[in-house]
Every structure is written in C-alpha cells, then in structure tokens.
Scaffold this active site. Structure first.
Site, PDB file in Angstrom:
ATOM      1  N   LEU A 126       0.828  -1.220   0.000  1.00 20.40           N
ATOM      2  CA  LEU A 126       0.000   0.000   0.000  1.00 20.40           C
ATOM      3  C   LEU A 126       0.856   1.261   0.000  1.00 20.40           C
ATOM      4  O   LEU A 126       0.527   2.248  -0.660  1.00 20.40           O
ATOM      5  CB  LEU A 126      -0.924   0.002   1.206  1.00 20.40           C
ATOM      6  CG  LEU A 126      -2.378  -0.457   0.989  1.00 20.40           C
ATOM      7  CD1 LEU A 126      -3.168   0.549   0.182  1.00 20.40           C
ATOM      8  CD2 LEU A 126      -2.435  -1.821   0.344  1.00 20.40           C
ATOM      9  N   GLU A 127       1.932   1.241   0.764  1.00 21.63           N
ATOM     10  CA  GLU A 127       2.728   2.458   0.927  1.00 21.63           C
ATOM     11  C   GLU A 127       3.486   2.844  -0.335  1.00 21.63           C
ATOM     12  O   GLU A 127       3.479   4.017  -0.732  1.00 21.63           O
ATOM     13  CB  GLU A 127       3.704   2.296   2.091  1.00 21.63           C
ATOM     14  CG  GLU A 127       3.038   2.275   3.459  1.00 21.63           C
ATOM     15  CD  GLU A 127       2.372   3.599   3.813  1.00 21.63           C
ATOM     16  OE1 GLU A 127       2.792   4.646   3.290  1.00 21.63           O
ATOM     17  OE2 GLU A 127       1.427   3.580   4.614  1.00 21.63           O
ATOM     18  N   THR A 128       4.157   1.886  -0.965  1.00 23.16           N
ATOM     19  CA  THR A 128       5.008   2.234  -2.115  1.00 23.16           C
ATOM     20  C   THR A 128       4.905   1.256  -3.270  1.00 23.16           C
ATOM     21  O   THR A 128       5.768   1.241  -4.139  1.00 23.16           O
ATOM     22  CB  THR A 128       6.491   2.317  -1.691  1.00 23.16           C
ATOM     23  OG1 THR A 128       6.924   1.014  -1.253  1.00 23.16           O
ATOM     24  CG2 THR A 128       6.709   3.332  -0.589  1.00 23.16           C
ATOM     25  N   TYR A 290      -7.773   3.247   4.401  1.00 20.45           N
ATOM     26  CA  TYR A 290      -6.423   2.673   4.359  1.00 20.45           C
ATOM     27  C   TYR A 290      -6.375   1.344   5.100  1.00 20.45           C
ATOM     28  O   TYR A 290      -5.860   0.344   4.584  1.00 20.45           O
ATOM     29  CB  TYR A 290      -5.434   3.664   4.972  1.00 20.45           C
ATOM     30  CG  TYR A 290      -4.024   3.126   5.092  1.00 20.45           C
ATOM     31  CD1 TYR A 290      -3.143   3.214   4.024  1.00 20.45           C
ATOM     32  CD2 TYR A 290      -3.568   2.538   6.275  1.00 20.45           C
ATOM     33  CE1 TYR A 290      -1.844   2.721   4.116  1.00 20.45           C
ATOM     34  CE2 TYR A 290      -2.280   2.042   6.381  1.00 20.45           C
ATOM     35  CZ  TYR A 290      -1.420   2.143   5.293  1.00 20.45           C
ATOM     36  OH  TYR A 290      -0.144   1.634   5.404  1.00 20.45           O
TER      37      TYR A 290
END
Length: 379
Positions: A126-128, A290
């Site tokens: 999800l982050e990168t 998220y």
C-alpha cells in the site's frame, strides 16, 4: 536526485536566483536564513558540522512540496474505489511474488513480533507498491522547504527535519539516498523521520536501519511499528460478515476478538467485524479506507477471495481486457499512457483525470466500466 556543488556555509548555492527575479531571490534568501537558524538546534541534537554541511550541500527549494501542502489529495474516491484501486489484481500478484522472494524474512519477523506476515507485506504494498513508488523527493530538501516556506505546521516539519539530520549523523543512509514523499515520509514503508528514530529496525543484521535500499530492514521496521502499537498475535484485523448478521461470509467461526461492526457503505453494503488490530493498522495511517485496504490486500495475498457483498451503487472496475482497451482509447485521443499493458499506473491515472476534466465529470482517476463506456461515445 542529483545534488549541486557545495554552497559554502549557507550563501552561494542560490546565487543564480539573484539574476532570476526579485521574488525568487527573496524566497531563496528566506530559505538560506532558515538553514542558518536551524544549525545550532541541529548541533544540540548531536548533528556534527560535517554532517550538517553535507546534508545541505546543493540544497534545493522543493516547489512541488509547497504546492502539494496547499491542497487536499489530487482526487477523492469512495471507499469502494479506494479499495478497488489499491487491491488490484496486479498488486495481489506482485505481493505473492514478494511473499516468495522474502518469505524467510517475513516468517522470521512474524515469529519474533507476532505481527501477521501478510499484513507486513500488505503495508509495503500500500505504501510504495513494493518499493516502486517511494516518492522521488530528497527528504532534506522537502522538509527544509516545508519548515521554512509554508504556514501549515512549520514546527512539525522542523522537528522532522532535525530528526532526519540525526538519522544521517548515525549513518543509516547517505543524504543523496534519503528519498521519500513530498511530506518527508521515507523509504519502502514510508516512515517519517521521528517514527524512524523510534521504530526502525535492522532486519538484515548489518547494524544499520536502511529502509531505502534494504527490504528486510523496511519490513522489520513495519513489524516493529505495529508490534509497539499493540498488535495482538494470532488475531486477524477483521472478517467480512453477511449484512445484518454476525455470520462470516466464508462460513468460518467468528472469534470473540472481532467484536466491532463496521459497515462503511451502510446496512446493505459490505460489513465487517473488526478486532483491535484494525485500529493498530490505523496508527500507520489514520483512515478507515487505508486500514480496510491493508487488511483486504493481506487476505487476498494469503489466498482469500474478493469482498463478497456488492458495494451499493458502485461503478465496477475494469478487467484486464477493459483496461487495455481504455489505455488504447486514451492514447488514440493523445493522452500519454505509454504502451498499453492493462496496468493502471500513475501515467494512466493522470490521463484518465485529464479526460474526465474535458468531460466535466468528477476527475477521480478511476478506471471503471462507465468510464470506458463514456470514452467510446465521447466526441
């Protein structure tokens, strides 16, 4: 990001601004004065003069960071769109590839911390997007710009900047490799510098905590962060249940730990029973969208199916063939999407937004069935 030659103590790196324009020169002079005032506080925090000079060698004003700090995210999505976009077939497949590649590391971390290996992997995704999109901003440049030259939370960004300098002093990363988002979130798993200081971990045993180039370090840091924020071993983040009931849609038993009902689209939409681990995920990013995406991506990588209950009034996402057709039509209209590959990356999303703006509809960048239908008929 390339760095310019050393600018002396503060003054000469922005000399070109003198001949550019008076406003530009004034902005750069303000920037230089800020760095001069910062130096004593950085040294009190343990940053040497040599580290300080190296960190600010070739300092650049990050205009993009300023612009992004002024506005809300580029486009707004419903929860259904957010989850569809982030829990895509491509991201699931890539997660499974990384599960094979880093399986031994993830198993070791799960045993050491109690944090579900699939959730650790999902946060990275999800982050990168597993390291593919780490931000592209030099963290020192971005944080110095935000602390100096915008009015929203300058003290916060100043503290983060000093923390970033301490990280450089400790030798975890070189200044030119300290890459992150416009707001200073860093590396594979997007830690702010103060979070790095408190939670980053050495996952490969080399004595450094390098979340930029060492995937084991980044994964270990995420596991440590979730553990320190209260992750409960052996407990899922939550389970989808049939609307209006407490029966799991997969027929399994509902553990007592999953006690909080969550129906983000109302009583007739997807409904979940959440454990406290859902709140722990939100400590990483305090948004229900998220946390749901992280939990659902973790489950999909593990082998579970998609969300069983339809989202009310949800515009369905395109399958691979539809995505390929959409990209071809966008390219035919002159939008830059690269070679059509059926993957909705930044270039395709930007092209979708541009097309939606020409049509006077919500520019959300979402590759949907109705978007493809509109593109086929629009003039």
């Amino acid at each position: 990001m390339s760095r310019m030659r050393r600018f002396g103590l503060i003054g000469l790196a922005f000399a070109a601004a003198v001949v550019a324009s008076p406003p530009a020169f004034a902005q750069e002079a303000r920037f230089q004065a800020f760095v001069a005032r910062l130096k004593p506080d950085a040294m009190k925090a343990g940053v040497s003069e040599a580290t300080f000079e190296r960190a600010f060698r070739g300092l650049k004003y990050d205009a993009e960071a300023i612009e992004k700090s002024k506005v809300q995210p580029e486009f707004r999505q419903t929860m259904a769109q957010y989850v569809d976009t982030r829990v895509s077939d491509t991201r699931i497949a890539k997660g499974r590839e990384n599960l094979q590649k880093y399986g031994a590391v993830l198993t070791r971390l799960e045993r050491a911390t109690g944090v579900d290996r699939f959730v650790i992997l999902s946060v990275w995704g999800l982050e990168t997007n597993y390291g593919d999109q780490m931000g592209g901003h030099n963290v020192v440049d971005a944080l110095a710009t935000l602390a100096c030259c915008q009015s929203r939370r300058p003290d916060f960004f100043r503290r983060e900047l000093i923390a970033a300098l301490v990280i450089l002093q400790q030798g975890h990363v070189a200044p030119e490799n300290m890459i992150g988002s416009w707001a200073g979130a860093m590396g594979h798993t997007q830690f702010m510098p103060t979070s790095f200081k408190s939670y980053a971990a050495d996952g490969d045993g080399d004595g450094r905590r390098d979340i930029w180039t060492s995937v084991p370090d980044a994964l270990a840091s995420t596991a440590n962060y979730l553990k320190k924020h209260g992750w409960r071993n052996g407990v899922s983040w939550g389970y989808e249940v049939s609307p209006g009931t407490a029966r799991r849609v997969d027929g399994g038993a509902l553990p007592a730990a999953a006690a909080k009902r969550f129906a983000p689209a109302g009583a007739n939409g997807p409904t979940f029973m959440l454990s406290g681990n859902f709140r722990v995920i939100k400590r990483y990013n305090n948004a229900d969208t998220y946390a749901l995406a992280v939990g659902h991506l973790a489950d999909r990588i593990r082998g579970a199916g998609p969300i069983a209950t339809d989202w009310p009034n949800h515009d369905k996402p395109l399958d691979e063939q539809g995505r390929m057709e959409l990209q071809s039509l966008l390219a035919r209209r002159g939008f830059d999407v690269g070679a059509p590959d059926g993957k909705i990356g930044p270039a395709t999303r930007n092209a979708i937004i541009s097309f939606q703006q020409t049509q006077g509809v919500t520019a959300d960048g979402y590759a949907s069935v109705s978007l493809l239908r509109r593109m086929k008929t629009a003039r």
